[in-house]
Write a protein that holds these residues in place. Structure first.
Motif, PDB file in Angstrom:
ATOM      1  N   LEU A  46      13.037  17.347   8.359  1.00 48.32           N
ATOM      2  CA  LEU A  46      13.999  16.420   9.554  1.00 48.32           C
ATOM      3  C   LEU A  46      14.663  16.058   9.566  1.00 48.32           C
ATOM      4  N   LYS A  47      15.237  16.306  10.398  1.00 51.10           N
ATOM      5  CA  LYS A  47      16.502  16.302  10.935  1.00 51.10           C
ATOM      6  C   LYS A  47      17.432  14.697  10.956  1.00 51.10           C
ATOM      7  N   LYS A  48      16.826  14.124  12.119  1.00 48.15           N
ATOM      8  CA  LYS A  48      17.517  12.577  12.027  1.00 48.15           C
ATOM      9  C   LYS A  48      15.843  11.904  12.369  1.00 48.15           C
ATOM     10  N   VAL A  49      15.678  10.418  11.642  1.00 51.52           N
ATOM     11  CA  VAL A  49      14.754   9.476  11.324  1.00 51.52           C
ATOM     12  C   VAL A  49      15.316   8.300  12.086  1.00 51.52           C
ATOM     13  N   PHE A  50      14.768   7.763  13.489  1.00 51.65           N
ATOM     14  CA  PHE A  50      15.730   6.568  14.160  1.00 51.65           C
ATOM     15  C   PHE A  50      14.431   5.178  13.910  1.00 51.65           C
ATOM     16  N   ILE A  51      14.807   4.596  12.833  1.00 47.20           N
ATOM     17  CA  ILE A  51      14.298   3.442  13.346  1.00 47.20           C
ATOM     18  C   ILE A  51      14.313   2.272  14.501  1.00 47.20           C
ATOM     19  N   THR A  52      13.415   2.171  14.910  1.00 43.31           N
ATOM     20  CA  THR A  52      13.800   1.103  16.551  1.00 43.31           C
ATOM     21  C   THR A  52      12.641   0.257  16.465  1.00 43.31           C
ATOM     22  N   ARG A  53      13.711  -1.212  17.411  1.00 43.03           N
ATOM     23  CA  ARG A  53      12.982  -2.533  17.420  1.00 43.03           C
ATOM     24  C   ARG A  53      13.085  -3.325  15.697  1.00 43.03           C
ATOM     25  N   ALA A  54      13.263  -2.531  14.681  1.00 45.86           N
ATOM     26  CA  ALA A  54      13.434  -3.112  13.307  1.00 45.86           C
ATOM     27  C   ALA A  54      13.201  -5.070  13.256  1.00 45.86           C
ATOM     28  N   PRO A  55      11.965  -4.953  12.202  1.00 52.39           N
ATOM     29  CA  PRO A  55      12.015  -6.795  12.531  1.00 52.39           C
ATOM     30  C   PRO A  55      12.624  -7.268  11.136  1.00 52.39           C
ATOM     31  N   GLY A  56      13.503  -8.364  11.518  1.00 50.37           N
ATOM     32  CA  GLY A  56      13.977  -9.365   9.807  1.00 50.37           C
ATOM     33  C   GLY A  56      13.402  -8.303   8.905  1.00 50.37           C
ATOM     34  N   ILE A  57      11.419  -8.442   8.874  1.00 48.13           N
ATOM     35  CA  ILE A  57      10.354  -8.257   7.621  1.00 48.13           C
ATOM     36  C   ILE A  57      10.859  -6.239   7.164  1.00 48.13           C
ATOM     37  N   PHE A  58      11.659  -5.911   8.296  1.00 47.87           N
ATOM     38  CA  PHE A  58      11.906  -4.481   7.870  1.00 47.87           C
ATOM     39  C   PHE A  58      12.751  -4.361   6.082  1.00 47.87           C
ATOM     40  N   PRO A  59      13.522  -4.956   5.464  1.00 46.25           N
ATOM     41  CA  PRO A  59      14.203  -4.162   4.722  1.00 46.25           C
ATOM     42  C   PRO A  59      13.537  -4.636   3.338  1.00 46.25           C
ATOM     43  N   LEU A  60      13.087  -5.388   3.468  1.00 45.26           N
ATOM     44  CA  LEU A  60      11.882  -5.141   2.592  1.00 45.26           C
ATOM     45  C   LEU A  60      10.598  -4.424   2.344  1.00 45.26           C
ATOM     46  N   ILE A  61      10.385  -3.763   3.362  1.00 53.41           N
ATOM     47  CA  ILE A  61       9.503  -3.120   3.725  1.00 53.41           C
ATOM     48  C   ILE A  61       9.997  -1.521   2.934  1.00 53.41           C
ATOM     49  N   TYR A  62      11.401  -1.202   3.458  1.00 55.67           N
ATOM     50  CA  TYR A  62      12.598  -0.148   2.830  1.00 55.67           C
ATOM     51  C   TYR A  62      12.597  -0.220   2.057  1.00 55.67           C
ATOM     52  N   SER A  63      13.155  -1.510   1.618  1.00 54.24           N
ATOM     53  CA  SER A  63      13.347  -1.215  -0.382  1.00 54.24           C
ATOM     54  C   SER A  63      12.136  -0.586  -0.826  1.00 54.24           C
ATOM     55  N   ILE A  64      11.071  -1.026  -0.124  1.00 54.89           N
ATOM     56  CA  ILE A  64       9.745  -0.470  -1.367  1.00 54.89           C
ATOM     57  C   ILE A  64       9.463   1.188  -1.075  1.00 54.89           C
ATOM     58  N   VAL A  65       9.770   1.552   0.437  1.00 51.39           N
ATOM     59  CA  VAL A  65       9.097   3.349   0.631  1.00 51.39           C
ATOM     60  C   VAL A  65      10.402   3.626   0.120  1.00 51.39           C
ATOM     61  N   LYS A  66      11.734   3.399   0.069  1.00 54.30           N
ATOM     62  CA  LYS A  66      13.300   4.085   0.029  1.00 54.30           C
ATOM     63  C   LYS A  66      13.118   4.873  -1.687  1.00 54.30           C
ATOM     64  N   PRO A  67      12.469   4.563  -2.222  1.00 55.40           N
ATOM     65  CA  PRO A  67      12.380   4.970  -3.463  1.00 55.40           C
ATOM     66  C   PRO A  67      12.018   6.314  -3.744  1.00 55.40           C
ATOM     67  N   PHE A  68      10.919   6.695  -2.688  1.00 51.99           N
ATOM     68  CA  PHE A  68      10.710   7.949  -2.465  1.00 51.99           C
ATOM     69  C   PHE A  68      11.025   8.560  -1.984  1.00 51.99           C
ATOM     70  N   LEU A  69      12.420   8.639  -1.053  1.00 49.11           N
ATOM     71  CA  LEU A  69      12.877   9.280  -0.437  1.00 49.11           C
ATOM     72  C   LEU A  69      14.088  10.258  -1.583  1.00 49.11           C
ATOM     73  N   ASP A  70      14.048  11.565  -0.560  1.00 47.75           N
ATOM     74  CA  ASP A  70      15.559  12.102  -1.710  1.00 47.75           C
ATOM     75  C   ASP A  70      17.145  11.319  -0.503  1.00 47.75           C
ATOM     76  N   ASP A  71      17.733  11.513  -1.522  1.00 48.06           N
ATOM     77  CA  ASP A  71      19.133  10.966  -1.178  1.00 48.06           C
ATOM     78  C   ASP A  71      19.618  11.709  -0.040  1.00 48.06           C
ATOM     79  N   GLY A  72      18.720  13.058   0.697  1.00 42.57           N
ATOM     80  CA  GLY A  72      19.219  13.832   1.698  1.00 42.57           C
ATOM     81  C   GLY A  72      18.668  12.923   3.078  1.00 42.57           C
ATOM     82  N   THR A  73      17.094  12.630   3.031  1.00 42.17           N
ATOM     83  CA  THR A  73      16.643  11.986   4.139  1.00 42.17           C
ATOM     84  C   THR A  73      17.017  10.599   4.139  1.00 42.17           C
ATOM     85  N   LYS A  74      17.596   9.890   2.956  1.00 45.98           N
ATOM     86  CA  LYS A  74      18.130   8.386   2.726  1.00 45.98           C
ATOM     87  C   LYS A  74      19.550   8.691   4.204  1.00 45.98           C
TER      88      LYS A  74
END
Length: 395
Positions: free
Chosen positions: A185-213
Protein backbone atom coordinates in the motif's frame (compact mmCIF):
# COMPACT_ATOMS: atom_id res chain seq x y z
CA UNK A 1 16.94 7.47 2.10
CA UNK A 2 13.65 5.78 1.18
CA UNK A 3 15.03 2.25 1.10
CA UNK A 4 13.94 1.72 -2.50
CA UNK A 5 15.95 0.77 -5.56
CA UNK A 6 17.97 3.80 -6.60
CA UNK A 7 17.55 5.48 -3.23
CA UNK A 8 19.60 3.37 -0.79
CA UNK A 9 22.15 4.50 1.77
CA UNK A 10 25.46 2.65 1.87
CA UNK A 11 24.26 0.74 4.94
CA UNK A 12 20.95 -0.19 3.28
CA UNK A 13 22.74 -1.38 0.12
CA UNK A 14 25.08 -3.53 2.22
CA UNK A 15 22.16 -5.05 4.10
CA UNK A 16 20.33 -5.80 0.84
CA UNK A 17 23.38 -7.68 -0.43
CA UNK A 18 23.67 -9.60 2.85
CA UNK A 19 19.92 -10.29 2.81
CA UNK A 20 20.03 -11.79 -0.67
CA UNK A 21 23.01 -13.96 0.24
CA UNK A 22 21.27 -15.35 3.35
CA UNK A 23 18.21 -16.28 1.25
CA UNK A 24 19.93 -17.89 -1.74
CA UNK A 25 18.46 -21.30 -0.84
CA UNK A 26 14.87 -20.09 -1.48
CA UNK A 27 15.11 -17.16 -3.90
CA UNK A 28 13.98 -17.42 -7.52
CA UNK A 29 14.61 -15.16 -10.49
CA UNK A 30 11.31 -13.36 -9.80
CA UNK A 31 12.56 -12.22 -6.38
CA UNK A 32 14.07 -8.93 -7.51
CA UNK A 33 15.71 -6.27 -5.37
CA UNK A 34 12.40 -4.41 -5.45
CA UNK A 35 10.71 -7.44 -3.88
CA UNK A 36 13.38 -7.98 -1.22
CA UNK A 37 13.39 -4.33 -0.21
CA UNK A 38 9.68 -4.49 0.60
CA UNK A 39 10.45 -6.93 3.42
CA UNK A 40 13.49 -5.00 4.59
CA UNK A 41 11.50 -1.77 4.82
CA UNK A 42 8.64 -3.55 6.57
CA UNK A 43 11.05 -4.58 9.33
CA UNK A 44 13.17 -1.40 9.31
CA UNK A 45 16.13 -3.23 7.72
CA UNK A 46 16.41 -5.62 10.65
CA UNK A 47 17.96 -8.60 8.83
CA UNK A 48 16.78 -11.30 11.22
CA UNK A 49 13.16 -10.09 11.31
CA UNK A 50 13.10 -9.45 7.56
CA UNK A 51 14.45 -12.93 6.80
CA UNK A 52 11.90 -14.54 9.08
CA UNK A 53 9.13 -12.60 7.35
CA UNK A 54 10.14 -13.36 3.78
CA UNK A 55 10.77 -17.07 4.46
CA UNK A 56 7.31 -17.41 5.96
CA UNK A 57 5.83 -15.57 2.98
CA UNK A 58 7.57 -17.74 0.39
CA UNK A 59 6.54 -20.89 2.27
CA UNK A 60 2.96 -19.63 2.60
CA UNK A 61 2.67 -18.78 -1.10
CA UNK A 62 3.95 -22.22 -2.12
CA UNK A 63 1.71 -24.03 0.40
CA UNK A 64 -1.41 -22.20 -0.80
CA UNK A 65 -0.50 -22.27 -4.53
CA UNK A 66 -0.83 -18.49 -4.63
CA UNK A 67 0.73 -18.19 -8.09
CA UNK A 68 -2.45 -19.70 -9.56
CA UNK A 69 -4.84 -19.07 -6.66
CA UNK A 70 -7.22 -16.66 -8.40
CA UNK A 71 -7.56 -19.06 -11.33
CA UNK A 72 -7.92 -22.20 -9.21
CA UNK A 73 -10.34 -20.72 -6.63
CA UNK A 74 -12.98 -18.65 -8.37
CA UNK A 75 -14.96 -16.14 -6.34
CA UNK A 76 -18.48 -17.24 -5.38
CA UNK A 77 -21.01 -15.53 -7.62
CA UNK A 78 -22.46 -13.36 -4.84
CA UNK A 79 -19.01 -12.01 -3.96
CA UNK A 80 -18.07 -11.45 -7.58
CA UNK A 81 -21.25 -9.45 -8.17
CA UNK A 82 -21.60 -7.52 -4.92
CA UNK A 83 -18.17 -7.05 -3.26
CA UNK A 84 -17.36 -3.36 -3.96
CA UNK A 85 -14.20 -2.86 -6.00
CA UNK A 86 -12.80 -1.52 -9.25
CA UNK A 87 -10.48 1.03 -10.80
CA UNK A 88 -10.60 3.96 -13.18
CA UNK A 89 -6.93 4.88 -13.30
CA UNK A 90 -3.68 5.61 -11.49
CA UNK A 91 -2.41 8.27 -9.10
CA UNK A 92 0.09 11.00 -10.00
CA UNK A 93 3.02 8.67 -9.32
CA UNK A 94 1.57 5.94 -11.54
CA UNK A 95 0.31 3.71 -8.71
CA UNK A 96 -2.82 1.70 -9.43
CA UNK A 97 -5.89 3.27 -7.73
CA UNK A 98 -8.55 0.90 -6.42
CA UNK A 99 -11.93 2.21 -5.25
CA UNK A 100 -13.93 0.28 -2.66
CA UNK A 101 -17.41 1.59 -1.82
CA UNK A 102 -17.21 -0.31 1.47
CA UNK A 103 -20.14 1.57 3.01
CA UNK A 104 -22.42 0.01 0.38
CA UNK A 105 -21.40 -3.56 1.25
CA UNK A 106 -24.23 -5.78 2.47
CA UNK A 107 -22.17 -7.37 5.25
CA UNK A 108 -24.79 -9.90 6.31
CA UNK A 109 -25.66 -10.84 2.75
CA UNK A 110 -21.97 -11.22 1.99
CA UNK A 111 -21.33 -13.49 4.99
CA UNK A 112 -24.57 -15.45 4.61
CA UNK A 113 -23.69 -16.23 0.99
CA UNK A 114 -20.44 -17.98 1.97
CA UNK A 115 -19.87 -21.42 3.39
CA UNK A 116 -17.67 -21.39 6.49
CA UNK A 117 -14.96 -23.17 4.49
CA UNK A 118 -15.03 -20.46 1.80
CA UNK A 119 -14.49 -17.35 3.91
CA UNK A 120 -10.72 -17.46 4.23
CA UNK A 121 -10.32 -18.40 0.56
CA UNK A 122 -12.46 -15.45 -0.49
CA UNK A 123 -10.33 -13.12 1.63
CA UNK A 124 -7.15 -14.50 0.03
CA UNK A 125 -8.65 -14.15 -3.45
CA UNK A 126 -9.53 -10.48 -2.90
CA UNK A 127 -6.05 -9.69 -1.54
CA UNK A 128 -4.31 -11.53 -4.36
CA UNK A 129 -6.41 -9.65 -6.91
CA UNK A 130 -5.07 -6.37 -5.52
CA UNK A 131 -1.52 -7.69 -5.65
CA UNK A 132 -1.99 -8.88 -9.25
CA UNK A 133 -3.31 -5.48 -10.30
CA UNK A 134 -0.18 -3.79 -8.96
CA UNK A 135 1.98 -6.16 -11.03
CA UNK A 136 -0.18 -5.68 -14.13
CA UNK A 137 0.13 -1.91 -13.71
CA UNK A 138 3.94 -2.17 -13.72
CA UNK A 139 3.87 -4.20 -16.93
CA UNK A 140 1.47 -1.76 -18.56
CA UNK A 141 3.65 1.24 -17.74
CA UNK A 142 6.92 -0.50 -18.56
CA UNK A 143 8.51 0.26 -15.19
CA UNK A 144 8.42 -1.10 -11.68
CA UNK A 145 5.58 0.46 -9.65
CA UNK A 146 5.15 -1.33 -6.40
CA UNK A 147 2.31 0.49 -4.65
CA UNK A 148 -1.45 0.60 -4.56
CA UNK A 149 -3.54 3.61 -3.65
CA UNK A 150 -6.87 2.68 -2.08
CA UNK A 151 -9.99 4.79 -1.73
CA UNK A 152 -12.29 3.26 0.89
CA UNK A 153 -15.59 5.11 0.62
CA UNK A 154 -17.60 4.84 3.86
CA UNK A 155 -20.86 6.39 2.71
CA UNK A 156 -23.60 4.20 4.20
CA UNK A 157 -21.41 2.86 7.00
CA UNK A 158 -23.45 2.12 10.12
CA UNK A 159 -23.65 -0.05 13.24
CA UNK A 160 -24.38 -3.13 11.12
CA UNK A 161 -20.67 -3.14 10.17
CA UNK A 162 -19.85 -4.04 13.76
CA UNK A 163 -21.37 -7.49 13.25
CA UNK A 164 -18.75 -9.75 14.78
CA UNK A 165 -18.47 -12.44 12.05
CA UNK A 166 -17.71 -9.79 9.44
CA UNK A 167 -15.31 -7.82 11.65
CA UNK A 168 -13.44 -11.06 12.41
CA UNK A 169 -13.08 -11.85 8.70
CA UNK A 170 -11.96 -8.30 7.90
CA UNK A 171 -9.33 -8.37 10.63
CA UNK A 172 -8.12 -11.79 9.45
CA UNK A 173 -7.61 -10.23 5.99
CA UNK A 174 -5.66 -7.36 7.55
CA UNK A 175 -3.34 -9.79 9.35
CA UNK A 176 -2.69 -11.69 6.12
CA UNK A 177 -2.05 -8.46 4.21
CA UNK A 178 0.43 -7.20 6.81
CA UNK A 179 2.30 -10.50 6.99
CA UNK A 180 2.36 -11.65 3.36
CA UNK A 181 1.89 -8.44 1.30
CA UNK A 182 4.23 -5.97 3.05
CA UNK A 183 4.76 -2.48 1.67
CA UNK A 184 2.10 -3.00 -1.01
CA UNK A 185 0.00 0.00 0.00
CA UNK A 186 1.17 3.49 -0.85
CA UNK A 187 -1.75 5.47 0.51
CA UNK A 188 -5.23 4.70 1.89
CA UNK A 189 -7.93 7.38 1.70
CA UNK A 190 -10.99 6.98 3.90
CA UNK A 191 -13.72 9.11 2.31
CA UNK A 192 -17.09 10.20 3.69
CA UNK A 193 -16.25 8.82 7.14
CA UNK A 194 -19.42 9.07 9.30
CA UNK A 195 -19.61 9.57 13.06
CA UNK A 196 -19.39 5.85 13.84
CA UNK A 197 -16.14 5.44 11.92
CA UNK A 198 -13.77 6.11 14.87
CA UNK A 199 -15.29 3.15 16.71
CA UNK A 200 -14.93 0.82 13.73
CA UNK A 201 -11.39 2.04 13.04
CA UNK A 202 -10.38 1.45 16.67
CA UNK A 203 -11.42 -2.21 16.28
CA UNK A 204 -9.48 -2.68 13.03
CA UNK A 205 -6.42 -0.56 13.92
CA UNK A 206 -4.70 -3.07 16.24
CA UNK A 207 -4.28 -5.39 13.26
CA UNK A 208 -2.32 -2.77 11.28
CA UNK A 209 1.37 -2.11 11.75
CA UNK A 210 2.65 1.41 12.39
CA UNK A 211 3.81 1.86 8.80
CA UNK A 212 0.33 1.14 7.44
CA UNK A 213 -1.36 3.43 9.97
CA UNK A 214 0.80 6.32 8.74
CA UNK A 215 -0.48 5.77 5.21
CA UNK A 216 -4.14 6.20 6.21
CA UNK A 217 -5.72 9.60 5.56
CA UNK A 218 -9.26 10.00 6.90
CA UNK A 219 -11.56 12.47 5.13
CA UNK A 220 -14.73 13.08 7.14
CA UNK A 221 -18.17 13.15 5.58
CA UNK A 222 -18.76 16.60 7.11
CA UNK A 223 -15.72 18.07 5.37
CA UNK A 224 -16.36 20.10 2.21
CA UNK A 225 -12.79 19.77 0.94
CA UNK A 226 -12.21 16.01 0.90
CA UNK A 227 -12.55 15.78 -2.90
CA UNK A 228 -9.88 18.47 -3.30
CA UNK A 229 -7.64 16.40 -1.02
CA UNK A 230 -7.94 13.43 -3.38
CA UNK A 231 -7.06 15.61 -6.37
CA UNK A 232 -3.72 16.46 -4.75
CA UNK A 233 -2.73 12.84 -5.33
CA UNK A 234 -4.90 11.73 -8.29
CA UNK A 235 -5.54 13.63 -11.52
CA UNK A 236 -9.18 14.40 -12.30
CA UNK A 237 -9.15 12.36 -15.52
CA UNK A 238 -8.24 9.25 -13.48
CA UNK A 239 -11.08 9.59 -10.97
CA UNK A 240 -14.90 9.34 -11.19
CA UNK A 241 -16.78 12.59 -10.80
CA UNK A 242 -18.47 11.23 -7.65
CA UNK A 243 -15.07 11.24 -5.94
CA UNK A 244 -14.03 14.65 -7.23
CA UNK A 245 -12.68 13.73 -10.67
CA UNK A 246 -14.04 14.29 -14.17
CA UNK A 247 -14.87 10.75 -15.30
CA UNK A 248 -18.44 9.63 -15.96
CA UNK A 249 -20.03 6.69 -17.71
CA UNK A 250 -21.36 7.27 -21.25
CA UNK A 251 -24.81 7.87 -19.73
CA UNK A 252 -23.39 10.52 -17.40
CA UNK A 253 -23.38 8.41 -14.23
CA UNK A 254 -20.73 10.02 -11.95
CA UNK A 255 -20.03 6.75 -10.09
CA UNK A 256 -18.86 4.91 -13.26
CA UNK A 257 -20.67 1.59 -12.57
CA UNK A 258 -19.37 0.27 -15.90
CA UNK A 259 -15.90 0.17 -14.30
CA UNK A 260 -16.71 -0.19 -10.60
CA UNK A 261 -18.74 -2.72 -8.65
CA UNK A 262 -20.63 -0.56 -6.16
CA UNK A 263 -21.99 -3.15 -3.74
CA UNK A 264 -25.70 -3.41 -3.00
CA UNK A 265 -28.12 -5.84 -1.42
CA UNK A 266 -27.19 -9.51 -1.85
CA UNK A 267 -30.31 -11.49 -2.86
CA UNK A 268 -31.36 -14.08 -0.29
CA UNK A 269 -31.21 -16.75 -2.99
CA UNK A 270 -27.44 -16.77 -2.39
CA UNK A 271 -27.70 -17.34 1.38
CA UNK A 272 -26.08 -20.34 3.05
CA UNK A 273 -27.20 -19.26 6.58
CA UNK A 274 -24.40 -20.88 8.56
CA UNK A 275 -24.13 -20.37 12.31
CA UNK A 276 -21.79 -17.37 12.38
CA UNK A 277 -20.99 -16.88 16.03
CA UNK A 278 -18.49 -18.66 18.22
CA UNK A 279 -20.36 -20.99 20.56
CA UNK A 280 -17.52 -21.05 23.09
CA UNK A 281 -17.69 -17.27 23.48
CA UNK A 282 -21.28 -17.31 24.76
CA UNK A 283 -22.23 -17.00 28.41
CA UNK A 284 -24.97 -19.37 29.59
CA UNK A 285 -27.61 -18.71 32.22
CA UNK A 286 -30.78 -20.63 33.13
CA UNK A 287 -34.02 -18.64 33.21
CA UNK A 288 -36.60 -20.51 35.25
CA UNK A 289 -40.17 -20.96 34.05
CA UNK A 290 -42.15 -17.74 34.35
CA UNK A 291 -39.03 -15.77 35.31
CA UNK A 292 -37.01 -13.04 33.59
CA UNK A 293 -33.38 -11.94 33.37
CA UNK A 294 -32.11 -8.37 33.08
CA UNK A 295 -28.55 -7.63 31.95
CA UNK A 296 -27.17 -4.10 32.39
CA UNK A 297 -24.22 -2.62 30.51
CA UNK A 298 -22.85 0.84 31.11
CA UNK A 299 -21.64 3.04 28.25
CA UNK A 300 -19.09 5.60 29.49
CA UNK A 301 -17.49 6.79 26.24
CA UNK A 302 -19.25 8.81 23.49
CA UNK A 303 -19.61 7.22 20.03
CA UNK A 304 -19.63 3.70 21.49
CA UNK A 305 -21.86 0.81 20.43
CA UNK A 306 -23.28 -2.30 22.09
CA UNK A 307 -23.14 -5.57 20.15
CA UNK A 308 -25.23 -8.60 21.13
CA UNK A 309 -26.14 -12.14 20.10
CA UNK A 310 -28.34 -14.66 21.94
CA UNK A 311 -30.03 -18.04 21.50
CA UNK A 312 -31.75 -20.78 23.46
CA UNK A 313 -32.00 -24.52 22.97
CA UNK A 314 -35.43 -25.07 24.55
CA UNK A 315 -37.79 -22.63 22.85
CA UNK A 316 -38.64 -18.98 22.31
CA UNK A 317 -37.93 -16.01 24.60
CA UNK A 318 -39.38 -12.55 24.90
CA UNK A 319 -36.73 -9.90 24.41
CA UNK A 320 -36.69 -6.14 24.90
CA UNK A 321 -34.07 -3.46 25.41
CA UNK A 322 -34.00 0.04 26.85
CA UNK A 323 -31.68 2.88 27.85
CA UNK A 324 -31.71 4.68 31.19
CA UNK A 325 -29.42 7.09 32.97
CA UNK A 326 -27.46 5.94 35.99
CA UNK A 327 -29.14 8.42 38.33
CA UNK A 328 -32.80 7.57 37.68
CA UNK A 329 -35.08 5.15 35.89
CA UNK A 330 -35.93 7.43 32.94
CA UNK A 331 -36.01 4.56 30.48
CA UNK A 332 -36.23 4.98 26.73
CA UNK A 333 -37.22 1.82 24.89
CA UNK A 334 -34.86 0.87 22.07
CA UNK A 335 -36.53 -2.43 21.25
CA UNK A 336 -40.03 -3.17 22.53
CA UNK A 337 -40.92 -6.60 23.90
CA UNK A 338 -41.24 -9.26 21.24
CA UNK A 339 -41.11 -13.05 21.17
CA UNK A 340 -38.16 -14.55 19.26
CA UNK A 341 -37.75 -18.15 18.08
CA UNK A 342 -34.09 -17.99 19.07
CA UNK A 343 -33.93 -21.76 19.47
CA UNK A 344 -34.26 -21.98 15.67
CA UNK A 345 -31.77 -19.27 14.75
CA UNK A 346 -29.71 -16.85 16.90
CA UNK A 347 -30.76 -13.22 17.29
CA UNK A 348 -28.04 -10.61 16.94
CA UNK A 349 -27.66 -6.90 16.46
CA UNK A 350 -25.76 -3.71 17.20
CA UNK A 351 -27.05 -0.64 19.06
CA UNK A 352 -25.39 2.69 18.37
CA UNK A 353 -25.02 4.18 21.86
CA UNK A 354 -26.13 7.77 21.30
CA UNK A 355 -26.40 8.47 25.02
CA UNK A 356 -24.13 7.62 27.93
CA UNK A 357 -25.74 5.55 30.65
CA UNK A 358 -27.13 2.03 31.11
CA UNK A 359 -28.28 -0.22 28.28
CA UNK A 360 -30.55 -2.90 29.70
CA UNK A 361 -31.31 -6.20 27.95
CA UNK A 362 -34.45 -7.99 29.16
CA UNK A 363 -35.20 -11.68 28.59
CA UNK A 364 -38.43 -13.35 29.73
CA UNK A 365 -39.28 -17.05 29.83
CA UNK A 366 -43.07 -17.18 29.46
CA UNK A 367 -43.24 -20.96 29.71
CA UNK A 368 -45.06 -22.20 32.81
CA UNK A 369 -43.55 -25.68 32.55
CA UNK A 370 -39.86 -25.57 31.69
CA UNK A 371 -36.69 -23.69 32.34
CA UNK A 372 -34.73 -22.29 29.39
CA UNK A 373 -30.99 -21.83 28.97
CA UNK A 374 -30.04 -18.47 27.53
CA UNK A 375 -26.69 -18.34 25.70
CA UNK A 376 -25.54 -14.82 25.01
CA UNK A 377 -22.68 -12.44 24.34
CA UNK A 378 -23.05 -8.69 24.88
CA UNK A 379 -20.15 -6.30 24.36
CA UNK A 380 -19.71 -2.56 24.83
CA UNK A 381 -17.33 -1.37 22.13
CA UNK A 382 -15.55 1.92 22.71
CA UNK A 383 -13.51 3.97 20.22
CA UNK A 384 -10.05 4.86 21.46
CA UNK A 385 -9.07 8.51 21.76
CA UNK A 386 -6.44 8.22 19.02
CA UNK A 387 -9.04 7.06 16.47
CA UNK A 388 -11.33 9.97 17.32
CA UNK A 389 -8.45 12.47 17.15
CA UNK A 390 -7.17 11.05 13.85
CA UNK A 391 -10.63 11.40 12.30
CA UNK A 392 -10.92 14.98 13.50
CA UNK A 393 -7.44 15.90 12.26
CA UNK A 394 -7.72 14.57 8.69
CA UNK A 395 -10.29 16.97 7.33
Amino acid sequence: MSGRVGDLSADQAAKLKQFRESLKDVLKEKHTDHYLLRFLRARNFNLKKSEDMIRKTIEWRVKNNMSTFTKDCALPEAVDKFWPRGSTGVDKDGNHVEIYAIGQLDVRGFMYSLKASEREKVGLHLLELMYDKAKENSKKQGRYIEGLTLILDMEGLGPHFLWKPFINLWNDMMVIMEQYYPETLKKVFITRAPGIFPLIYSIVKPFLDDGTKKKVKILKASSSSWQKSLLKYIDADQLPKYWGGSLTDPDGNPKCPSKLILGGKVPESYYMKDQLFEEEALTKVVIKSGASKMLKYEVRVPESAVRYVFKTEEGDLKFSMYWRSKAKDDRVWLSKEKSYDCHISPVDGVVEAKELGLYVFCFENTSKLKNKTLSYQIEVMEPDEESIEKTDENE
